[in-house]
Design a protein around this motif. Structure first.
Motif, PDB file in Angstrom:
ATOM      1  N   ARG A   1      12.133  52.455  22.446  1.00 28.57           N
ATOM      2  CA  ARG A   1      12.354  53.607  22.184  1.00 28.57           C
ATOM      3  C   ARG A   1      12.543  53.728  20.702  1.00 28.57           C
ATOM      4  O   ARG A   1      12.157  54.832  20.156  1.00 28.57           O
ATOM      5  CB  ARG A   1      14.046  53.795  22.744  1.00 28.57           C
TER       6      ARG A   1
ATOM      7  N   ALA B   1       5.331  53.556  24.202  1.00 28.61           N
ATOM      8  CA  ALA B   1       5.666  54.614  23.081  1.00 28.61           C
ATOM      9  C   ALA B   1       4.318  55.431  23.240  1.00 28.61           C
ATOM     10  O   ALA B   1       4.255  56.854  23.216  1.00 28.61           O
ATOM     11  CB  ALA B   1       5.633  53.872  21.800  1.00 28.61           C
TER      12      ALA B   1
ATOM     13  N   TYR C   1       8.920  54.552  19.833  1.00 34.18           N
ATOM     14  CA  TYR C   1       8.526  55.859  20.437  1.00 34.18           C
ATOM     15  C   TYR C   1       9.038  56.994  19.186  1.00 34.18           C
ATOM     16  O   TYR C   1       8.226  57.692  18.830  1.00 34.18           O
ATOM     17  CB  TYR C   1       9.065  56.146  21.709  1.00 34.18           C
ATOM     18  N   HIS C   2      10.446  56.691  18.823  1.00 35.36           N
ATOM     19  CA  HIS C   2      11.149  57.632  18.124  1.00 35.36           C
ATOM     20  C   HIS C   2      10.457  57.701  16.708  1.00 35.36           C
ATOM     21  O   HIS C   2      10.321  58.839  16.136  1.00 35.36           O
ATOM     22  CB  HIS C   2      12.731  57.257  18.114  1.00 35.36           C
ATOM     23  N   ARG C   3      10.180  56.587  16.019  1.00 35.48           N
ATOM     24  CA  ARG C   3       9.654  56.358  14.905  1.00 35.48           C
ATOM     25  C   ARG C   3       8.395  56.764  14.600  1.00 35.48           C
ATOM     26  O   ARG C   3       8.067  57.639  13.784  1.00 35.48           O
ATOM     27  CB  ARG C   3       9.804  55.048  14.082  1.00 35.48           C
TER      28      ARG C   3
ATOM     29  N   ARG D   1       7.076  59.264  16.580  1.00 31.33           N
ATOM     30  CA  ARG D   1       7.125  60.838  16.994  1.00 31.33           C
ATOM     31  C   ARG D   1       7.371  61.557  15.784  1.00 31.33           C
ATOM     32  O   ARG D   1       7.206  62.579  15.257  1.00 31.33           O
ATOM     33  CB  ARG D   1       8.160  61.067  18.175  1.00 31.33           C
ATOM     34  N   GLN D   2       8.443  60.963  14.905  1.00 26.96           N
ATOM     35  CA  GLN D   2       9.124  61.499  13.656  1.00 26.96           C
ATOM     36  C   GLN D   2       7.911  61.672  12.748  1.00 26.96           C
ATOM     37  O   GLN D   2       7.857  62.718  11.946  1.00 26.96           O
ATOM     38  CB  GLN D   2      10.335  60.900  13.437  1.00 26.96           C
TER      39      GLN D   2
END
Length: 488
Positions: free
Chosen positions: A19, A60, A22-24, A26-27
């Motif tokens: 997670r 991711a 994935y978040h980094r 995406r950002q």
């Protein structure tokens, strides 16, 4: 391509690495840090360089492909060309950010009001005696409802509520309250506040005027304000709501909200002539009357006065009832009784607006009413609250002497103790809270130019062993403010 920063510290303690990755990613894509068209390393290569499993990278990548942030084909994985091109976000210290805020209508729900935490304290208004709740019979009804439940009880409730509960309520209201109604006129709600919200949205339009009692039920103002209605405050006298000809001419209402059987918070009862006159004016002006039959179940002397609903056939009146005080607030069940002319449409609109549920609780409550448990519980609680009010009155008179002025008490779970004008009720309430009491200032329910100065004393949750101690602390709170006034 160096991507070591994707899992660089600090890492959230509770978030899995897949997670985080994935978040980094995406950002970085949305902010433009990784430009559109950039080729990302193969999953095996990135996993090796970050010293993580390949499945973590695949998770991711696959999530970002599903969201349209990445494209994956035979040529590899690359950043997609987004329809809205990302821009590099400015540093926080350089940003001229527009603050996030609620709507203007939401301001009405943020106005200061009584703290809900006070409900557990002695003298807190509107709090029933939880210790006397009929746990055994209610549990039996719940178990029976679960045993007999089908798929319908697990989904949304039927339009208007469970048919069994509506039928049981119609019988109860006809027998106990004298309302000749049928199940088709009843809509089950999530309590009084939900009922007021529905009335505001389905009977009024944005900008319409609604009359509210002054002093009155503060949460009603929230429901009306959030629906975009304009609240006009009408004073309450010894006979209930007292509108003037000027109110009717300058602020013609679409809705009028009243608590005629036991006005909240003063406890006054609307006279029969005042009720009939209000109905006639409503008929002439095309106004809806919302009748909250607050605490009529706990009438002290004689039968409850007749409800406005039913005094005149086909009058524009909506009747509200709840089980929050008679059973317990957490049940979140109440009801509306509507004229035949709008009942079916109102029920259909309610189902679309709220998606009602609690099918099991509704079925259990229907059983609870049919078997006579509800009527027996009301009878026991009426006797208990009557004895408790008598004891409280005696203790207050002994403590404060002949100058004490009390009002209300014909029904419900609270009294109003009036204070001399030189002693501010808000100061006394603040001091009382510091002493562990949940009293409320009467002025907090009042809008200018109306002036009220007193204390709302709930006794529903006031156990006998706490009564004398509670009165002793109340005397200290009043004397403290009186002494401060003399010293200043």
């Amino acid at each position: 391509m160096e991507l070591d920063w994707l899992l660089a510290p600090p890492l959230p303690e509770t978030m899995p690495r897949q997670r985080v990755l994935y978040h980094r990613l995406r950002q970085a894509i949305l902010s433009g840090h990784i430009a559109p068209g950039t080729q990302l390393p193969a999953s095996r290569s990135l996993a090796s360089s970050l010293k993580i499993s390949r499945n973590t990278v695949l998770f991711a990548y696959e999530q970002l492909v599903a969201e349209g942030c990445l494209l994956a084909d035979r040529q590899g994985t690359r950043v997609a060309m987004l329809s809205v091109q990302p821009v590099m976000l400015p540093r926080k210290e350089d940003a001229n950010e527009v603050p996030l805020q609620l709507s203007v209508r939401a301001e009405v729900a943020l106005q200061p009001g009584p703290a809900r935490e006070a409900a557990v304290l002695p003298f807190a208004p509107g709090t029933p005696d939880y210790s006397a709740f009929p746990f055994r019979s209610w549990r039996t009804c719940l178990e029976r409802a679960w045993r007999d439940a089908g798929w319908r009880q697990l989904g949304y409730a039927a339009h208007g509520g469970d048919p069994a509960l509506r039928e049981a309520l119609a019988g109860h209201l006809t027998t106990v309250r004298g309302l000749a109604v049928d199940a088709g006129q009843i809509v089950i709600t999530g309590g009084t506040q939900a009922a007021l919200d529905l009335c505001a949205r389905l009977l009024g339009d944005h900008g319409d005027v609604v009359w509210a009692e002054n002093p009155g039920y503060l949460a009603a103002r929230v429901a009306f304000g959030l629906a975009g209605l304009r609240v006009h405050d009408v004073p309450v006298d010894t006979e209930g709501l007292a509108p003037s000809d000027r109110d009717w001419c300058e602020h013609p209402p679409r809705l009028i909200m009243i608590t005629p059987s036991h006005q909240y918070p003063t406890g006054r009862v609307m006279s029969l002539p005042r009720r009939l006159a209000l109905i006639e004016r409503a008929l002439q002006s095309g106004t809806w009357i919302i009748e909250d039959d607050y605490d009529s179940e706990f009438r002290r002397a004689g039968p409850a006065p007749p409800a406005l609903f039913g005094l005149k056939p086909d009058a524009p009146i909506v009747y509200i009832g709840t089980f929050s005080k008679t059973l317990y607030p957490g049940l979140r069940l109440g009801y509306l009784v509507l004229p035949h002319a709008i009942a079916a449409d109102f029920a259909r609109a309610t189902a679309q607006a709220t998606r009602p549920g609690q099918g099991i609780e509704q079925r259990a409550l229907a059983d609870f009413i049919r078997r006579g448990y509800y009527t027996a519980h009301l009878r026991r609680m009426r006797a208990r609250y009557t004895a408790r009010q008598i004891a409280l009155r005696a203790a207050l008179k002994e403590a404060f002497g002949p100058s004490l002025t009390l009002s209300g008490g014909e029904a419900g779970l609270h009294l109003v103790m009036w204070l001399p004008q030189e002693i501010r009720d808000t100061d006394v309430a603040t001091r009382a809270e510091a002493l562990g009491l949940g009293v409320r200032a009467l002025s907090s329910y009042t809008k200018a130019p109306m002036i009220c100065n007193g204390l709302v004393l709930g006794y529903g949750n006031l156990e006998e062993k706490m009564l004398l101690e509670g009165v002793r602390r109340l005397v200290l709170a009043v004397q403290s403010q009186n002494n401060n006034m003399h010293q200043s």
